[in-house]
Design an enzyme around this catalytic site. Structure first.
Site, PDB file in Angstrom:
ATOM      1  N   SER A   1       0.857  -1.186   0.000  1.00 48.80           N
ATOM      2  CA  SER A   1       0.000   0.000   0.000  1.00 48.80           C
ATOM      3  C   SER A   1       0.893   1.236   0.000  1.00 48.80           C
ATOM      4  CB  SER A   1      -0.958  -0.034   1.188  1.00 48.80           C
ATOM      5  OG  SER A   1      -1.894   1.015   1.121  1.00 48.80           O
ATOM      6  N   THR A   2       0.755   2.106   0.979  1.00 47.49           N
ATOM      7  CA  THR A   2       1.532   3.346   1.015  1.00 47.49           C
ATOM      8  C   THR A   2       3.029   3.052   0.971  1.00 47.49           C
ATOM      9  OG1 THR A   2      -0.195   4.374   2.337  1.00 47.49           O
ATOM     10  CG2 THR A   2       1.939   5.472   2.293  1.00 47.49           C
TER      11      THR A   2
ATOM     12  N   HIS B   1      -2.638  -1.115  -3.249  1.00 46.97           N
ATOM     13  CA  HIS B   1      -3.738  -0.168  -3.071  1.00 46.97           C
ATOM     14  C   HIS B   1      -3.442   1.108  -3.856  1.00 46.97           C
ATOM     15  CE1 HIS B   1      -4.387  -2.179   1.118  1.00 46.97           C
ATOM     16  NE2 HIS B   1      -4.944  -2.880   0.148  1.00 46.97           N
TER      17      HIS B   1
ATOM     18  N   MET C   1      -0.337   1.212   5.103  1.00 46.29           N
ATOM     19  CA  MET C   1      -1.182   1.530   6.243  1.00 46.29           C
ATOM     20  C   MET C   1      -2.176   0.403   6.503  1.00 46.29           C
ATOM     21  SD  MET C   1      -2.066   5.473   5.175  1.00 46.29           S
ATOM     22  CE  MET C   1      -3.527   5.491   6.232  1.00 46.29           C
TER      23      MET C   1
ATOM     24  N   ASP D   1      -4.572  -4.793   6.012  1.00 46.28           N
ATOM     25  CA  ASP D   1      -4.963  -5.636   4.887  1.00 46.28           C
ATOM     26  C   ASP D   1      -3.808  -6.544   4.485  1.00 46.28           C
ATOM     27  OD1 ASP D   1      -6.665  -6.580   2.877  1.00 46.28           O
ATOM     28  OD2 ASP D   1      -5.850  -5.174   1.400  1.00 46.28           O
TER      29      ASP D   1
END
Length: 349
Positions: free
Chosen positions: A164-165, A190, A283, A286
Site C-alpha cells: 500500500s503506502t 492499493h 497503512m 490488509d
C-alpha cells in the site's frame, strides 16, 4: 496524535485549495497552516511555516508538481501527498512522483462526488507520523541479474505480493531483482483505479519480466507479473489444473478493493506450499490475515522490516500475528524470494 498535523495545501485552483482545506480542517487532528498557488509561494510557505505535510497539485503551471517535488526531496525531504486528476496523463505523472518519493496520492474529485478526497485525512495523519526512509535507488532500466537472479531456474511456484503506502518504490526495488523467467507473480497494490494501468506500464519498462494489469481468466505463466486493477474488483487466483487470474465483484475488504487479504486467501487455497507470500509497506492491516493463511498452508512468507518501510502498518500486523516467517530489509527481499522459489523441495531453503 498529540498535536494536530500541520499541512500546507499547494494548488493553483482557489476552489480546490478551499475544498482540500475544508476536508482536512474538519478533523481535529489536522490543521491547515497555509495555502499556496504555485511553487514560488510554496517555497516561501515551507520556509516560514515548517509544515509536517504538503499536499501538492501535480498539474501546477510554470514549475509543475513533479519538478517541485524533486526540489523538495533534494533540499528539504518531507512527506508530500500528490493530488492528481484521474486521467492517464495525471496517473503517469503521479506514478513518477511516488517513485521520486511522494508519500502517497489522491485523485481529484469529479463533479457530484459524494466523498471528495476520501481517505486524504488518514493519509495526511499517517504522513505526519512517518519519517521518510532511505529506499533503494531505482534506474530507468532493469537491473542486471545478480545474486539469486543470476542462478535462478524457472519455477511454477506462485509469488503473491501485497503493498500500500510506499509500495511504488518498494515494488520496483523487489521486482527489479526478478529475472525474465520469474515465477508467476500476482500483486495487489492499493491505488486509485486509473493509476494501476500506468503503474503496470512503468513496471514493465523497469523490470525484466513482462508486467501488465491482470485480466479475468489470464493464465498464470512463467515470466509474467499480474497487477490487480484498482477500484472495482478484487484479484484472486483460481483453477488448480490451469491456474489463472480471477477478477471478483465483491464489497471492499478492510476498506480496500482490491484487497490483499482476498488475494492471499485464494493463493493459500490454490497453491498451498507451492506459493510464496510477501507483505510490503502500507497503512492498516490488509493482507495480514491472508498471509497467515498462506503460512498455515505451507507457503514461505516474507515481510518488510520496520526500518525500510514508509509505513510499518501492514507488515507489523502480519508479523505480530505470526504470519511472517522471515522479516527482511527491502533490499534483501527480492533475492530471498527467488531463493525460496528455486528450492527443489517445497518448504525448505
Amino acid at each position: 496524535m498529540s498535536t494536530p498535523a500541520r499541512v500546507l495545501v499547494v494548488d493553483d485552483s482557489p476552489t480546490m485549495r478551499g475544498l482540500i482545506s475544508a476536508v482536512l480542517n474538519a478533523d481535529p487532528e489536522v490543521r491547515v497552516v497555509g495555502q499556496a498557488a504555485d511553487a514560488f509561494e510554496a517555497r516561501q510557505a515551507i520556509k516560514q511555516l515548517d509544515p509536517d505535510v504538503v499536499t501538492l497539485d501535480i498539474e501546477m503551471p510554470n514549475m509543475n508538481g513533479l519538478e517541485f517535488l524533486e526540489k523538495i526531496m533534494r533540499l528539504r525531504p518531507m512527506p508530500v501527498i500528490m493530488v492528481s486528476t484521474l486521467t492517464h496523463k495525471g496517473a503517469e505523472a503521479t506514478i513518477a512522483a511516488l517513485e521520486i518519493g511522494a508519500f502517497d496520492c489522491v485523485g481529484k474529485p469529479h463533479a457530484g462526488d459524494p466523498n471528495p478526497f476520501d481517505g486524504l485525512v488518514d493519509k495526511v495523519k499517517a504522513a505526519a507520523r512517518s519519517q521518510r526512509k532511505a529506499m533503494i535507488t531505482t534506474n530507468s532500466t532493469a537491473a542486471p541479474a545478480v545474486g539469486a537472479a543470476a542462478e535462478y531456474r524457472a519455477s511454477r511456484k506462485i509469488i503473491a505480493i501485497g503493498a500500500s503506502t510506499g509500495g511504488v518504490e518498494a515494488l520496483i526495488a523487489v521486482l527489479q531483482k526478478f529475472p525474465p523467467r520469474c515465477p508467476p507473480t500476482v500483486i495487489t497494490q492499493h491505488m486509485p483505479h486509473t493509476f494501476t494501468k500506468s503503474f503496470a506500464e512503468r513496471l514493465n519498462r523497469l523490470c525484466a519480466p513482462a508486467v501488465a494489469e491482470a485480466t479475468d481468466g489470464a493464465r498464470l505463466e512463467i515470466g509474467k507479473i499480474y497487477l490487480a486493477p484498482g477500484g472495482e474488483r478484487h484479484l484472486q487466483v483460481a483453477n488448480a489444473v490451469a491456474p489463472c487470474c480471477r477478477l471478483v465483484d465483491r464489497e471492499p475488504v478492510n476498506g480496500h478493493r482490491p484487497s490483499v487479504d482476498l488475494l492471499f486467501d485464494s493463493v493459500a487455497e490454490l497453491a498451498g506450499r507451492n506459493a510464496i507470500g510477501v507483505i510490503l509497506t502500507g497503512m492498516g492491516r490488509d493482507g495480514a490475515a491472508g498471509l497467515l493463511k498462506m503460512r498455515h498452508a505451507g507457503a514461505r512468507t516474507f515481510g518488510q522490516n520496520e526500518k525500510t518501510c514508509v509505513v510499518y502498518g501492514m507488515p507489523r500486523v502480519a508479523y505480530e500475528l505470526g504470519a511472517v516467517e522471515t522479516q527482511l530489509p527491502l533490499g534483501s527481499i527480492g533475492d530471498e524470494v527467488l531463493k525460496a522459489a528455486a528450492a527443489r523441495k517445497e518448504g525448505i531453503e
